[in-house]
Design a protein around this motif. Structure first.
Motif, PDB file in Angstrom:
ATOM      1  N   ARG A 175       0.846  -1.190   0.000  1.00 48.80           N
ATOM      2  CA  ARG A 175       0.000   0.000   0.000  1.00 48.80           C
ATOM      3  C   ARG A 175       0.877   1.234   0.000  1.00 48.80           C
ATOM      4  NH1 ARG A 175      -4.672   2.195   4.154  1.00 48.80           N
ATOM      5  NH2 ARG A 175      -4.955   4.161   3.043  1.00 48.80           N
ATOM      6  N   GLY A 176       0.456   2.234  -0.765  1.00 50.08           N
ATOM      7  CA  GLY A 176       1.170   3.497  -0.757  1.00 50.08           C
ATOM      8  C   GLY A 176       0.681   4.417  -1.850  1.00 50.08           C
ATOM      9  N   CYS A 177       1.259   5.617  -1.867  1.00 45.80           N
ATOM     10  CA  CYS A 177       0.966   6.584  -2.905  1.00 45.80           C
ATOM     11  C   CYS A 177       1.801   6.205  -4.112  1.00 45.80           C
ATOM     12  CB  CYS A 177       1.281   7.996  -2.426  1.00 45.80           C
ATOM     13  SG  CYS A 177       0.865   9.254  -3.647  1.00 45.80           S
ATOM     14  N   SER A 178       1.140   5.808  -5.159  1.00 45.54           N
ATOM     15  CA  SER A 178       1.819   5.260  -6.330  1.00 45.54           C
ATOM     16  C   SER A 178       2.272   6.347  -7.299  1.00 45.54           C
ATOM     17  CB  SER A 178       0.884   4.308  -7.066  1.00 45.54           C
ATOM     18  OG  SER A 178      -0.133   5.050  -7.711  1.00 45.54           O
ATOM     19  N   ALA A 179       3.003   5.943  -8.309  1.00 48.09           N
ATOM     20  CA  ALA A 179       3.394   6.846  -9.387  1.00 48.09           C
ATOM     21  C   ALA A 179       2.171   7.336 -10.157  1.00 48.09           C
ATOM     22  CB  ALA A 179       4.360   6.138 -10.332  1.00 48.09           C
ATOM     23  N   TYR A 180       1.032   6.700  -9.939  1.00 47.26           N
ATOM     24  CA  TYR A 180      -0.223   7.108 -10.560  1.00 47.26           C
ATOM     25  C   TYR A 180      -0.989   8.111  -9.695  1.00 47.26           C
ATOM     26  CZ  TYR A 180       0.822   3.646 -13.999  1.00 47.26           C
ATOM     27  OH  TYR A 180       1.437   2.956 -15.005  1.00 47.26           O
ATOM     28  N   LEU A 181      -0.310   8.612  -8.667  1.00 47.36           N
ATOM     29  CA  LEU A 181      -0.818   9.681  -7.805  1.00 47.36           C
ATOM     30  C   LEU A 181      -2.089   9.311  -7.049  1.00 47.36           C
ATOM     31  CD1 LEU A 181      -0.212  12.697 -10.237  1.00 47.36           C
ATOM     32  CD2 LEU A 181       1.407  11.602  -8.653  1.00 47.36           C
ATOM     33  N   ARG A 182      -2.220   8.050  -6.692  1.00 48.07           N
ATOM     34  CA  ARG A 182      -3.339   7.567  -5.889  1.00 48.07           C
ATOM     35  C   ARG A 182      -2.798   6.674  -4.779  1.00 48.07           C
ATOM     36  NH1 ARG A 182      -4.877  10.456  -9.280  1.00 48.07           N
ATOM     37  NH2 ARG A 182      -6.880  10.630 -10.311  1.00 48.07           N
ATOM     38  N   ASP A 183      -3.472   6.685  -3.627  1.00 50.08           N
ATOM     39  CA  ASP A 183      -3.155   5.790  -2.517  1.00 50.08           C
ATOM     40  C   ASP A 183      -3.790   4.448  -2.867  1.00 50.08           C
ATOM     41  OD1 ASP A 183      -2.505   4.623  -0.088  1.00 50.08           O
ATOM     42  OD2 ASP A 183      -4.061   5.686   1.042  1.00 50.08           O
ATOM     43  N   ILE A 184      -2.955   3.457  -3.219  1.00 50.95           N
ATOM     44  CA  ILE A 184      -3.467   2.194  -3.750  1.00 50.95           C
ATOM     45  C   ILE A 184      -2.937   0.997  -2.981  1.00 50.95           C
ATOM     46  CG2 ILE A 184      -3.689   3.172  -6.071  1.00 50.95           C
ATOM     47  CD1 ILE A 184      -1.200   1.492  -6.858  1.00 50.95           C
ATOM     48  N   ARG A 185      -3.556  -0.148  -3.261  1.00 51.68           N
ATOM     49  CA  ARG A 185      -3.097  -1.445  -2.768  1.00 51.68           C
ATOM     50  C   ARG A 185      -2.928  -2.351  -3.983  1.00 51.68           C
ATOM     51  NH1 ARG A 185      -7.325  -3.803   0.554  1.00 51.68           N
ATOM     52  NH2 ARG A 185      -6.429  -2.746   2.341  1.00 51.68           N
ATOM     53  N   VAL A 186      -1.745  -2.986  -4.089  1.00 52.76           N
ATOM     54  CA  VAL A 186      -1.465  -3.914  -5.194  1.00 52.76           C
ATOM     55  C   VAL A 186      -0.755  -5.142  -4.648  1.00 52.76           C
ATOM     56  CG1 VAL A 186      -1.317  -2.124  -6.958  1.00 52.76           C
ATOM     57  CG2 VAL A 186       0.748  -2.856  -5.788  1.00 52.76           C
ATOM     58  N   PRO A 187      -0.821  -6.257  -5.364  1.00 52.42           N
ATOM     59  CA  PRO A 187      -0.062  -7.446  -4.980  1.00 52.42           C
ATOM     60  C   PRO A 187       1.436  -7.197  -5.170  1.00 52.42           C
ATOM     61  CG  PRO A 187      -1.670  -7.969  -6.701  1.00 52.42           C
ATOM     62  CD  PRO A 187      -1.681  -6.497  -6.516  1.00 52.42           C
ATOM     63  N   CYS A 188       2.248  -7.840  -4.359  1.00 54.34           N
ATOM     64  CA  CYS A 188       3.704  -7.745  -4.495  1.00 54.34           C
ATOM     65  C   CYS A 188       4.158  -8.077  -5.911  1.00 54.34           C
ATOM     66  CB  CYS A 188       4.398  -8.701  -3.522  1.00 54.34           C
ATOM     67  SG  CYS A 188       4.886  -7.937  -1.963  1.00 54.34           S
ATOM     68  N   SER A 189       3.509  -9.032  -6.542  1.00 53.33           N
ATOM     69  CA  SER A 189       3.940  -9.459  -7.874  1.00 53.33           C
ATOM     70  C   SER A 189       3.789  -8.371  -8.927  1.00 53.33           C
ATOM     71  CB  SER A 189       3.175 -10.711  -8.312  1.00 53.33           C
ATOM     72  OG  SER A 189       1.807 -10.394  -8.496  1.00 53.33           O
ATOM     73  N   GLN A 190       3.096  -7.283  -8.598  1.00 55.12           N
ATOM     74  CA  GLN A 190       2.902  -6.192  -9.546  1.00 55.12           C
ATOM     75  C   GLN A 190       3.474  -4.866  -9.034  1.00 55.12           C
ATOM     76  OE1 GLN A 190       2.141  -8.571 -11.823  1.00 55.12           O
ATOM     77  NE2 GLN A 190       1.081  -6.921 -12.825  1.00 55.12           N
ATOM     78  N   ALA A 191       4.117  -4.860  -7.896  1.00 50.49           N
ATOM     79  CA  ALA A 191       4.566  -3.619  -7.256  1.00 50.49           C
ATOM     80  C   ALA A 191       5.473  -2.778  -8.136  1.00 50.49           C
ATOM     81  CB  ALA A 191       5.252  -3.936  -5.929  1.00 50.49           C
ATOM     82  N   GLY A 192       6.318  -3.397  -8.943  1.00 51.37           N
ATOM     83  CA  GLY A 192       7.227  -2.660  -9.805  1.00 51.37           C
ATOM     84  C   GLY A 192       6.519  -1.839 -10.869  1.00 51.37           C
ATOM     85  N   LEU A 193       5.252  -2.159 -11.143  1.00 46.65           N
ATOM     86  CA  LEU A 193       4.482  -1.425 -12.143  1.00 46.65           C
ATOM     87  C   LEU A 193       3.846  -0.156 -11.592  1.00 46.65           C
ATOM     88  CD1 LEU A 193       2.612  -4.391 -13.840  1.00 46.65           C
ATOM     89  CD2 LEU A 193       4.644  -3.187 -14.670  1.00 46.65           C
ATOM     90  N   TYR A 194       3.796  -0.022 -10.270  1.00 47.30           N
ATOM     91  CA  TYR A 194       3.073   1.077  -9.654  1.00 47.30           C
ATOM     92  C   TYR A 194       3.923   1.990  -8.788  1.00 47.30           C
ATOM     93  CZ  TYR A 194      -0.901  -1.627 -11.180  1.00 47.30           C
ATOM     94  OH  TYR A 194      -1.804  -2.304 -11.964  1.00 47.30           O
ATOM     95  N   PHE A 195       5.031   1.456  -8.263  1.00 49.93           N
ATOM     96  CA  PHE A 195       5.844   2.223  -7.323  1.00 49.93           C
ATOM     97  C   PHE A 195       7.277   2.358  -7.816  1.00 49.93           C
ATOM     98  CE2 PHE A 195       2.598   0.057  -4.707  1.00 49.93           C
ATOM     99  CZ  PHE A 195       1.968   1.171  -4.176  1.00 49.93           C
ATOM    100  N   ALA A 196       7.834   3.553  -7.677  1.00 47.28           N
ATOM    101  CA  ALA A 196       9.239   3.776  -8.033  1.00 47.28           C
ATOM    102  C   ALA A 196      10.139   3.017  -7.071  1.00 47.28           C
ATOM    103  CB  ALA A 196       9.555   5.269  -8.014  1.00 47.28           C
ATOM    104  N   GLN A 197       9.707   2.901  -5.821  1.00 42.94           N
ATOM    105  CA  GLN A 197      10.460   2.178  -4.798  1.00 42.94           C
ATOM    106  C   GLN A 197       9.594   1.027  -4.289  1.00 42.94           C
ATOM    107  OE1 GLN A 197      11.523   4.614  -1.455  1.00 42.94           O
ATOM    108  NE2 GLN A 197      12.390   2.922  -0.307  1.00 42.94           N
ATOM    109  N   VAL A 198      10.072  -0.199  -4.472  1.00 42.12           N
ATOM    110  CA  VAL A 198       9.325  -1.383  -4.053  1.00 42.12           C
ATOM    111  C   VAL A 198       9.806  -1.808  -2.673  1.00 42.12           C
ATOM    112  CG1 VAL A 198       8.822  -3.785  -4.623  1.00 42.12           C
ATOM    113  CG2 VAL A 198       8.997  -2.098  -6.442  1.00 42.12           C
ATOM    114  N   PRO A 199       8.889  -2.087  -1.728  1.00 41.82           N
ATOM    115  CA  PRO A 199       9.304  -2.493  -0.388  1.00 41.82           C
ATOM    116  C   PRO A 199      10.103  -3.800  -0.392  1.00 41.82           C
ATOM    117  CG  PRO A 199       6.907  -2.230  -0.496  1.00 41.82           C
ATOM    118  CD  PRO A 199       7.442  -2.042  -1.868  1.00 41.82           C
TER     119      PRO A 199
END
Length: 167
Positions: free
Chosen positions: A105-129
């Motif tokens: 969960r976090g504020c994504s590069a798409y400028l929304r506070d979102i929840r995504v599966p780990c397997s897709q995190a690289g598509l939404y966040f500049a920094q992956v946990p």
């Protein structure tokens, strides 16, 4: 009349076959509370190729958001499970965090506070946990780094169903 029956049967069969359709051809879209996306190739990991369907759940809403056109990594539109439809700033929000069930969960590069599966995190966040990048449950069969040498930089088969809230 028998000559007309065969073309009608063929037309009905084609219509039924196309009604489910190719999820990649329909993505990105929201189908009730499901976010449907498709990735044909991954430049960064973690990322799974092929169609993904994420159930947003009761505390998020599915919406399709455009990517910034001037960003080479996040330019595509995506269907996301967002907590708030208002825009957020990734620079002000801090890094994304891990939630249970292999979700981020976090504020994504798409400028929304979102929840995504780990397997897709690289598509939404500049920094992956870190929880998505290694250790025995990193989304790869051997527990290694999700982008350690696969041709597309991600998980070749999209991972197991339900293993990370995506399918």
């Amino acid at each position: 009349m028998p000559r007309l029956t065969a073309p009608l049967v063929l037309l009905v069969l084609l219509n039924v076959a196309c009604s489910d359709g190719d999820l990649c051809a329909q993505a990105p879209r929201c189908d009730d509370s499901e976010a449907i996306n498709c990735e044909t190739a991954c430049a960064v990991g973690p990322c799974s190729t092929g169609p993904t369907v994420q159930d947003c759940g009761k505390d998020t809403t599915c919406t399709v958001v455009p990517g910034p056109r001037n960003d080479a990594r996040f330019y595509r539109s995506r269907a996301v499970c967002t907590f708030d439809l208002k825009a957020c700033s990734p620079a002000d929000a801090g890094p994304p965090v891990c939630e249970g069930e292999r979700l981020v969960r976090g504020c994504s590069a798409y400028l929304r506070d979102i929840r995504v599966p780990c397997s897709q995190a690289g598509l939404y966040f500049a920094q992956v946990p870190a929880c998505c990048l290694g250790g025995g449950d990193a989304g790869t069969p051997d527990g290694g780094s999700p982008d350690a040498g696969t041709g597309d930089g991600g998980i070749p088969d999209g991972g197991a169903l339900g293993g990370d809230a995506g399918r």
